[in-house]
Design a protein around this motif. Structure first.
Motif: not given
Length: 168
Positions: A94-108
């Motif tokens: 099993v291989g595992v990889g992560g993508g970018p992390r993006l800050l969600l705006p406060d309202e969302i």
């Protein structure tokens, strides 16, 4: 090589086709359940969903690799971030990889913390339907500098490591 992606979402299929183009693979979709909540709320839950999808996609037919792609959110300090995880399996490795992390705006972020799913929240915020089957929250929040397909593709590229190198 035959690869099954554990989703019928066209963005996930496209991400898989692009990430595996050099492998001369044929990509099929398999409708499988992630085994996690509709809105994964932690990295651990999102990764588990990706792994479940990969394993279930592989088991759904005569495939060499199963691919699982899962989007979710994760908390970091007081922030809520969009996150993406990918898993690939041949039944043994099993291989595992992560993508970018993006800050969600406060309202969302507030709406997601209150129990709403990110996809419908994004549809509401941008006044469109099925944002998750197009550029996704990543595309909306970055002005398409990064879209859902490219974010998932990069996560998948990381997960493919054990299958394309000898370093694992």
């Amino acid at each position: 090589m035959r690869i099954a992606v554990g989703s019928e979402n066209p963005v996930k299929r496209e991400a898989t086709e692009r990430a595996t183009a050099a492998l001369n693979a044929t990509v099929a979709t398999e409708a499988v359940d992630s085994g996690v909540s509709e809105q994964p709320m932690t990295d651990a839950e999102t990764r588990k969903g990706a792994r479940n999808r990969a394993e279930r996609a592989l088991a759904a037919g005569d495939y060499d690799l199963g691919v699982g792609l899962e989007g979710g959110v994760t908390s970091l300090d007081d922030d809520l971030l969009l996150t993406m995880w990918a898993a690939v399996t041949d039944g043994e490795t099993v291989g595992v990889g992560g993508g970018p992390r993006l800050l969600l705006p406060d309202e969302i972020a507030e709406r997601v913390r209150a129990g709403e799913e990110l996809g419908p929240v994004m549809d509401d915020v941008v006044g469109a339907e099925n944002v998750a089957r197009a550029n996704g929250a990543a595309g909306v929040l970055t002005g398409d500098l990064v879209n859902r397909e490219s974010a998932l593709r990069h996560a998948l590229a990381g997960a493919l490591g054990p299958f394309v190198t000898d370093y694992y």
